[in-house]
Structure formats: C-alpha cells, structure tokens
Enzyme design. Structure first.
Site, mmCIF file in Angstrom:
data_model
loop_
_atom_site.group_PDB
_atom_site.id
_atom_site.type_symbol
_atom_site.label_atom_id
_atom_site.label_comp_id
_atom_site.label_asym_id
_atom_site.label_seq_id
_atom_site.Cartn_x
_atom_site.Cartn_y
_atom_site.Cartn_z
ATOM 1 N N ASP A 126 -2.796 64.838 15.807
ATOM 2 C CA ASP A 126 -1.516 65.409 16.770
ATOM 3 C C ASP A 126 -0.348 65.496 15.760
ATOM 4 O O ASP A 126 -0.116 64.939 14.913
ATOM 5 C CB ASP A 126 -1.331 65.082 18.032
ATOM 6 C CG ASP A 126 -1.193 66.210 18.986
ATOM 7 O OD1 ASP A 126 -0.630 67.444 18.551
ATOM 8 O OD2 ASP A 126 -1.578 66.046 20.159
ATOM 9 N N ASP A 183 -0.685 75.145 22.864
ATOM 10 C CA ASP A 183 -1.835 74.597 23.957
ATOM 11 C C ASP A 183 -2.187 75.578 24.876
ATOM 12 O O ASP A 183 -1.412 76.495 25.386
ATOM 13 C CB ASP A 183 -0.830 73.280 24.898
ATOM 14 C CG ASP A 183 -1.045 72.210 23.822
ATOM 15 O OD1 ASP A 183 -1.206 72.104 22.593
ATOM 16 O OD2 ASP A 183 -0.881 71.117 24.309
#
Ligand code: GLA
Length: 396
Positions: A126, A183
């Site tokens: 990430d 997302d």
C-alpha cells in the site's frame, strides 16, 4: 517470476476489515476449496491490513497479533498450502499502513525476509503515510528489490491507486499488478465510477503487470467493511464481466463461507473467467468508439474523449485462437433506459469484404446469435446490465 494471467483469489478487506483472525482464514481456505472457487481457478488467500501488533519486535521484525493469529503466519501458510492454494499478505511503503500499523519503510529487507520465511506467495503493498522526501517509484523499487532477493517467488501487488503517475514507472519495479483505481465500495455508483475511469486506461495493461481495479464487491449484498447500498444481481454481473474483460486480477471480497447461489453463479462462471485468463492477454478496446467520435464531430452530445466516456460502450478484446470477447454495457443511471445497441464487425477488424460474419455466444445465458447484415444488434439492454459474448468468426 513472470505472471502471465491476472491473479485470482480472495482478500479479507472488503468484508472483514479489522475483524480477521486465524479461524476466519482457515475457514475461508476450506470454503475456497469446497465452494468450487478453487476449481474455477481462484488461488490466493490474502490477509489485508490490521494483522500485526503496533510495535515491531527487538530485531525490528513485524509481529502477528497473537490474539488474532495465535500460531503465527507460517502455520497459516502451511494450512493454505496443504489445500493447494497460495498465501498473500499486506504491508505498506510508508511508515504506517493505511490503518496505522507498522509499515515497511526502511524495513523493506527485514520484512521481505520475514515474508519469505513465513512462505508468503503474494505481497500487497500500500501507499499510505509514505515519506514525502522519497519518490513513489523509489519506494516501490525498495520493496521490489528486497523481494527479488528474498529467496522466494513472491507476487508483488502494488497498491498506490495510480497516484504519482504510477503507470509510467510501475513496470520498472517488476510489480505483477498495480492498483489503477481508488478504493471500491459496495455500491453501483462505485462500480460505475471505477469502470468508466478504466475504459480509457488500458495501454499499460497486460502480460506481466496487470491493471488492478480493486477487489470485487460481488456477493457482499450491502454487508461488511466496505458495504454501502449493495448492488443487484445484474450490477454485480456487470462488475464481474468488466473486471474480467479488462484483465483485472479477480480478488473476491465477499464472505466466501456464506455465498448465495447467485453469487456463486457469478464468481464461478468458467467462460467469463476464461476471458480474464486468456493466454493472449490482449489490450481491450472500444468497439463502438467511432459512433461517438462521429457524434462529437457533428456537435452531438456524447463526449467520448472527456474525463469519463459514454454510458453505452461496447468493449472488445482479442482472444487466443482468433475469437473476440465483446461486451455491451448500459451504464445509464435512469433505470427506465433500455438501450438498443449496435456495432459493426468492421470496428474489430472484420470488414464485409472478408465474407465472414460473427457468431456470438452469450457467456451468461448460453444464447447463440449470428450477426446478419454486417451488424451486431443488442436490443432492450436494461440499465445497469451488460451482455458479454465470445464471438467466433464464421463463413457468411
Ligand atoms: C487502502 C487500500 C485498500 C486496503 C486498505 C487497508 O485503502 O487501497 O485496498 O488495503 O488500505 O487499510
């Protein structure tokens, strides 16, 4: 390690968020096998964020939360491997993960060695809390090089959401997939937004490094960590069709221990998965693009080249052996809008002079139709629905 087709698997984040533990992972592993998902091609069981303690140990190593994972991660890996599946884990290029747990910045080599020792097969990496003094590509190169030297093949799943021009440098790192979207959440608006943002972003997608459109929300039905309104069967089917067609990794995000028959029907459709896993790995393209260019030239209202494209794209992808995948989408928000859509085979390279026509098999219904008079017609396509075909070239 060369990854020839988009990775398939399951990830904890969409449904479980912080509520993960050993029992869940073992049960999900069993469910992967027993539900038929493994037979359909799904392979990776991935633990996302919030698996570790907030502090590293005295040697600087990451420590699995002993309350959640009392036997540690090698135990989980052994179980997953014993079922013929692969094990994925999560870390971050910054000081902290997105949920505030220790990230790998300046610990890349220790962490890569730790993941190798735990027999991890995939690392999702990430981009939160990263130092602004380091360039994004260097942050990913740090972990890429550490993984390449860790003594184990670990699939590198970069997750920088397309930030800092990821597409321009991601292949330098040898990453095998890269998150090309923000997302996802479990709603039609999110599916539409991510879908349309990706239709024009295919030039960096393909063998070795696939555009990752984020984990699937199919089957969440409004429940779980990224739940919102939930979606209808048709919306989930469109979502799955598009992710499959655009070569996205298919990482399931619902609770695979408790899937409805409808959810299973979508996730295990082998013909649709075959479109995703096609060995050619060709770049998808618009098959009705000219209609909108013409519209625009004539002062029409369909702004094809704007930020987001039209509501009724036809997207095509060449398949190995000469077939072509063709998907007609109706993204209209007005539920009352049925679309009559057409495309000419010329747009996929099949002129009338070829003496050939297309025979199309609908991969969701099995219906077979032939394209007479040179055009492919899809009538009465309801809003939020799609029709995905495998088209075969036959004599007229
Ligand atoms: C980011 C990622 C998500 C998920 C969370 C975990 O938002 O994009 O996919 O991994 O972090 O905190």
């Amino acid at each position: 390690m060369i990854v020839k087709t988009p990775p398939l698997g399951w990830n904890t984040w969409n449904t479980f968020g912080p509520d993960i533990n050993e029992a869940l992972i073992l049960e999900a592993t069993d469910a992967m096998v027993e539900s038929g998902l493994k037979d359909a091609g799904y392979e990776y069981i991935v633990i996302d964020d919030i698996w570790s303690l907030k502090e590293r140990d005295e040697k600087g190593r990451l420590v699995p939360d002993p309350e959640k994972f009392p036997h540690g991660m090698k135990y989980i890996a052994d179980y997953i491997h014993s079922k013929g599946l692969k094990f994925g884990m999560y870390s971050c290029a910054g000081y902290l993960t997105c949920a505030g747990f220790p990230g790998s910045y300046d610990y890349e080599w220790i962490d890569a060695a730790t993941f190798a020792e735990w027999e991890v097969d995939l690392l999702k990496y990430d981009f939160c809390f990263h130092p602004t003094t380091e360039k994004a590509d260097v942050l990913y190169k740090r972990m890429a090089l550490a993984l390449a030297n860790c003594g184990r093949d670990i699939l590198f799943s970069a997750c920088s959401w397309g930030a800092e021009h990821t597409k321009q440098w991601i292949k330098e790192t040898g990453a095998h997939m890269w998150r090309s979207t923000g997302d996802i959440v479990d709603s039609w608006a999110s599916i539409k937004d991510l879908s349309q943002s990706q239709l024009m972003a295919q030039e960096y997608n393909g063998h070795g490094c696939f555009n990752d459109m984020d984990m699937l929300v199919v089957g969440m039905n409004g429940k779980g960590n990224v739940a919102l309104t939930g979606c209808t069967f048709e919306e989930y089917r469109l979502h799955f069709s598009l992710w499959a067609l655009l070569n996205s990794p298919l990482m399931i995000g619902c609770d695979i221990r408790n899937m409805t028959e409808e959810t299973k029907k979508i996730l295990t459709n082998k013909e649709v998965i075959a479109i995703n896993q096609d060995p050619l790995g060709a770049q998808p393209f618009f098959a009705n693009r000219y209609q909108f260019e013409i519209n625009e030239n004539r002062g029409g209202t369909a702004p094809f080249y704007k930020e987001y494209p039209v509501d009724i794209p036809v997207v095509a992808k060449y398949l190995e052996g000469g077939d072509v995948a063709l998907d007609f989408f109706n993204f209209s928000d007005e539920m009352k809008y049925f679309q009559h859509m057409t495309m000419t085979p010329d747009a996929i390279g099949l002129p009338i002079t070829s003496g050939k026509i297309l025979e199309l098999t609908d991969l969701w219904t099995g219906e077979v139709i032939k394209a007479f008079n040179g055009t492919v017609n899809v009538n009465y396509l309801p809003a939020h629905d799609c029709r995905l075909f495998r088209a075969r070239v036959i004599d007229a």
